[in-house]
Design a protein around this motif. Structure first.
Motif, short mmCIF file in Angstrom:
data_model
loop_
_atom_site.label_atom_id
_atom_site.label_comp_id
_atom_site.label_asym_id
_atom_site.label_seq_id
_atom_site.Cartn_x
_atom_site.Cartn_y
_atom_site.Cartn_z
N LYS A 1 0.87 -1.17 0.00
CA LYS A 1 0.00 0.00 0.00
C LYS A 1 0.91 1.22 0.00
O LYS A 1 1.94 1.22 0.67
CB LYS A 1 -0.89 -0.01 1.24
N SER B 1 1.22 4.27 -6.40
CA SER B 1 -0.18 4.09 -5.98
C SER B 1 -1.07 5.18 -6.58
O SER B 1 -2.20 4.91 -6.99
CB SER B 1 -0.29 4.13 -4.45
N SER C 1 -3.15 3.46 -1.72
CA SER C 1 -3.78 2.25 -2.26
C SER C 1 -2.76 1.14 -2.52
O SER C 1 -1.56 1.38 -2.65
CB SER C 1 -4.51 2.59 -3.56
#
Lengths: 80, 511
Positions: free
Chosen positions: B269, B303, B312
């Motif tokens: 992430k 991301s 994300s």
């Protein structure tokens, strides 16, 4: 046919007044001859059209390839 | 009739296709962009009535004509190769590609037969405005013509708007608009054409720099530089925007390609984008080695590029291959198993059809339809086969992006010094400008390597691997034609460079 004549003269005069264009046309025509006469006819026949007469036969051949591919029946090594 | 897997032939056929496509792409981007630049120069002539702009327009139109003439029909060789080397693929996509390629042919024919002739022969024979209209039509037509082939390429990256017909063994078009307007097609078209605009601006910088270094046609060179720099700057911005859009759609439809572009093995992430790095050649999927010997990362940027969200998750190669339950990612072993079921169902359908057993055929078809989205995976023998060559994709992507970032700086420098009228004194910049188009080609070809090598092993994403797409030919046959093309292309390239250089040396006076 004045319009036809005008168009004909337009192209004729255009081709006649070419300088670099003359060399380019020679290159283009030579290239097209090599590509379509030598390369296509001698070295690049359409594989399916050469080997099969009908679309049905071609479809059956491709379907056969899809369903009998060697790896299709292989076991899958699972790493995790 | 295909009795055994011949990977050597597949590699040679791929090499031949790559050679042809890369050679073809030497001419295409210059055609796409130079037509617009010629239209700009001519528009300035018509608007200002300044004969110098006419002289400039005529000079660049001549160079455009040389590039076009040498490049014409080089793309047709790709179609020869489809029919000969890639017959399974060619048959399967015939229904999808037929319409776009026919549209391209019709466009090209009408534009070349009419507006090209006016553009080259019509000076002083048709009105200024009609000549300008013709030049603009050539620019628009050449770019629209490119749309169709790029739509076809986009479909191979993200096959939509179709259904596989097990009777004809073909992907059949169900929704033309879905194919035309798919994100992959739009990204391919906008990114490829705008990169052509950028490259053409670099071409003008190269030729103009040469004139300025030689102290010839200096006014023409400066005027050309200003127009090319403005167009180049606008194109650079658009290339960056469309590149970003491309990365976004790759993240969603070809996540393995994005992972290869980034050398990303373990997804995270808020993952960073590798601005520069040296890959560790010991790294393989599922081993614990560090993917990089050295890396410089921009935190969170990947991301953002992939999901428009800095925190994300972006999957890596291992997540995609072996699955990641915490991110609901199913591994490729499942997809391979699913694909093998699709192949078994297809075989059962074929057999039932042959035996006239309608009930069995319907049952097999229903089962096939459940697994068909993973059909291509059924031909892979290991999950690792789904990984493209990471180093080539990774370094090509960086080559494209780094050069693409430097080009607007070059345009800006040229623009500033030309406005100040000191460009002729900046020899270092002119020498750099002289090399600009070569760097442009380097970036442009690198971009296609990312696009095409990055989607390996697929001829059609998730549906058909290259190892099934090819014809049953001997390796020697393909090797022969590979070297034949190598000689032909080299000869044509030498011819183009010689004719182009001769015309540049003559300068605008030659017209």
């Amino acid at each position: 046919m004045p319009l036809f004549n005008k168009i004909y003269r337009f192209y004729l005069d255009g081709f006649r007044s070419m300088k670099t264009g003359r060399t380019l046309w020679k290159v283009v025509l030579l290239k097209l001859f090599i590509l379509f006469v030598v390369v296509k006819l001698l070295f690049f026949p359409d594989f399916l059209k050469t080997h099969f007469k009908t679309d049905q036969q071609r479809a059956a051949y491709v379907l056969n390839n899809l369903t009998t591919w060697p790896s299709a029946s292989h076991s899958i090594p699972i790493r995790r | 009739m295909v009795e055994h897997l011949n990977l050597s032939m597949v590699h040679w056929a791929r090499a031949q296709f790559a050679l042809t496509a890369m050679y073809h792409w030497l001419f295409v981007p210059l055609t796409l962009g130079l037509t617009f630049l010629c239209a700009f120069f001519e528009t300035l002539y018509v608007k200002t009535n300044n004969e110098e702009w006419k002289r400039i327009a005529k000079f660049w139109i001549t160079l455009f004509g040389i590039n076009f003439a040498i490049g014409v029909a080089t793309g047709i060789i790709l179609e020869f190769e489809f029919g000969t080397n890639w017959s399974n693929y060619s048959w399967m996509v015939g229904d999808i590609f037929g319409a776009p390629l026919a549209a391209e042919g019709i466009f090209a024919f009408f534009i070349e037969a009419t507006f090209f002739a006016v553009m080259f022969f019509g000076w002083d024979r048709v009105s200024k405005k009609f000549h300008l209209f013709s030049t603009w039509m050539v620019a628009l037509g050449a770019n629209l013509s490119a749309l169709w082939i790029l739509v076809a390429n986009g479909w191979m990256q993200h096959p939509v708007g179709m259904a596989f017909n097990p009777n004809s063994a073909r992907f059949e078009m169900k929704d033309f608009w879905a194919i035309l307007l798919s994100p992959a097609a739009i990204d391919r078209f906008t990114h490829a054409t705008s990169s052509g605009f950028l490259l053409s601006s670099l071409f003008i910088i190269t030729v103009s720099s040469w004139f300025l270094l030689r102290k010839r046609n200096q006014e023409m060179a400066k005027k050309s530089i200003i127009v090319a720099c403005i167009f180049g700057l606008l194109a650079s911005g658009f290339v960056a925007f469309t590149g970003d859009e491309s990365a976004y759609s790759v993240a969603h439809y070809q996540p393995m390609k994005l992972a290869a572009m980034e050398g990303l093995y373990h997804g995270e992430k808020g993952v960073g984008l590798v601005a520069f790095g040296i890959l560790n050649d010991q790294k393989e999927p599922d081993n614990d080695k560090d993917p990089f010997l050295f890396e410089v990362k921009i935190p969170g940027l990947l991301s953002v590029l992939a999901n428009r969200s800095p925190g994300s998750f972006v999957p890596g190669i291992d997540d995609l291959l072996y699955g990641n339950p915490s991110e609901n990612l199913v591994g490729y072993n499942q997809r391979i198993a699913d694909g093998k079921l699709a192949i078994t169902d297809l075989a059962a359908y074929k057999k039932a059809q042959k035996n006239g057993d309608k009930t069995a055929a319907q049952a097999a078809l229903a089962s096939f339809n459940q697994h068909r989205d993973n059909l291509g995976y059924g031909y892979l023998t290991s999950v690792e086969q789904a990984v493209p060559p990471v180093p080539l994709v990774f370094y090509s992507f960086r080559t494209m992006v780094i050069l693409g970032t430097l080009f607007p700086i070059l345009f800006l420098l040229f623009l500033i010094y030309t406005y100040k009228d000191t460009i002729a004194e900046k020899k270092w910049l002119l020498r750099l400008g002289f090399l600009a188009v070569f760097f442009g080609y380097f970036a442009s070809e690198a971009g296609w390597i990312v696009t095409e090598v990055g989607r390996q092993p697929w001829a059609i994403q998730d549906m058909l691997p290259v190892s099934v797409a090819h014809s049953n030919l001997t390796t020697g046959t393909v090797q022969t034609t590979f070297f034949m093309f190598l000689i032909l292309f080299t000869t044509l390239l030498i011819a183009e460079i010689r004719i182009m250089l001769k015309q540049i040396k003559i300068g605008p006076e030659g017209e």
